[in-house]
Design an enzyme around this catalytic site. Structure first.
Site, PDB file in Angstrom:
ATOM      1  N   HIS A 185     -40.976   6.962 -16.185  1.00  0.00           N
ATOM      2  CA  HIS A 185     -40.585   5.769 -16.935  1.00  0.00           C
ATOM      3  C   HIS A 185     -41.356   4.596 -16.355  1.00  0.00           C
ATOM      4  CE1 HIS A 185     -37.981   3.274 -19.448  1.00  0.00           C
ATOM      5  NE2 HIS A 185     -38.179   2.386 -18.494  1.00  0.00           N
ATOM      6  N   CYS A 186     -42.103   3.922 -17.218  1.00  0.00           N
ATOM      7  CA  CYS A 186     -42.959   2.833 -16.758  1.00  0.00           C
ATOM      8  C   CYS A 186     -42.298   1.496 -17.073  1.00  0.00           C
ATOM      9  CB  CYS A 186     -44.327   2.934 -17.449  1.00  0.00           C
ATOM     10  SG  CYS A 186     -45.406   1.558 -17.072  1.00  0.00           S
ATOM     11  N   PRO A 187     -41.888   0.737 -16.043  1.00  0.00           N
ATOM     12  CA  PRO A 187     -41.242  -0.551 -16.316  1.00  0.00           C
ATOM     13  C   PRO A 187     -42.201  -1.575 -16.914  1.00  0.00           C
ATOM     14  CG  PRO A 187     -41.530  -0.223 -13.951  1.00  0.00           C
ATOM     15  CD  PRO A 187     -41.948   1.046 -14.619  1.00  0.00           C
TER      16      PRO A 187
END
Ligand SMILES: [Zn+2]
Ligand SMILES: [Zn+2]
Length: 211
Positions: free
Chosen positions: A38-40
């Site tokens: 998951h890429c913020p």
């Protein structure tokens, strides 16, 4: 469910069938096909359907940074000169020009490093999560005197072609791998072709997020 020949395991969190290589994202609160992480920064998961764009981002941004750093080197040196106030030819302030150059170096190094890492993963057909499992299995196999091979690995060229949907298994011409245009990946993301060698890894219902 109709697309499966056998019943896939069920996700403990969302109680839906969990295809191979999928993983539950605790931020998005859903299972993501061929979950990478998951890429913020993009406020989204990186997985089956956007891996291509993620790799392109990690490639083109450092290239843009290198271009910026080279083109901005002259103005930066001038801005760093304390006597440049009188002969400063640019519209932008010295501080902004100097800061931009430093920022381009920092972002170029950070994203470039991440790009090298993700290209390594992509060309060896591993997601970030799988890489942990594969590294562990490699150690186990080494102890047993066996050689571990990743069953999704079709070689560097084959893996590259699969991500960009080109080559013999793909549906697009090779030059589309250079273009930031909308191209779907090969397959539906639920079942993956296997190279016919290597281990079938069964790690059970491992639902822990390893981000
Ligand atoms: Zn789930
Ligand atoms: Zn997510």
């Amino acid at each position: 469910m109709e697309s499966y020949t056998e019943v896939p395991p069920t996700c403990k969190r969302c109680h839906l069938p969990k295809p191979e290589r999928a993983h539950h994202c605790s931020v998005c609160k859903k299972c993501v096909l061929r979950y990478d992480h998951h890429c913020p920064w993009i406020h989204n998961c990186v997985g089956h359907f956007n891996h291509r764009y993620f790799l392109m981002f990690l490639t083109y941004l450092p290239i843009a940074c290198v271009y910026f750093v080279i083109m901005g080197a002259g103005p930066f040196m001038l801005a760093a000169d304390p006597n440049s106030d009188d002969n400063w030819p640019y519209w932008l302030d010295q501080a902004i020009v100097a800061f931009s150059e430093v920022l381009a170096v920092a972002i170029g190094v950070a994203v470039g490093g991440m790009g090298i890492w993700h290209w390594y993963l992509a060309l060896t057909a591993q997601t970030t999560l799988e890489q942990y499992n594969n590294a562990y299995m490699r150690k186990v196999c080494k102890k047993r005197g066996e050689k571990f091979t990743n069953m999704y690995n079709f070689g560097i060229i084959g893996n590259f072609q699969d991500i960009f949907n080109i080559g013999p298994r793909g549906h697009y011409p090779w030059y589309t791998a250079l273009l930031p245009i909308r191209i779907p990946p090969i397959g539906n993301g639920k079942r993956y072709e296997r190279s016919g060698r290597g281990y079938i890894l069964d790690f059970g219902d491992d639902d822990e997020d390893m981000v």
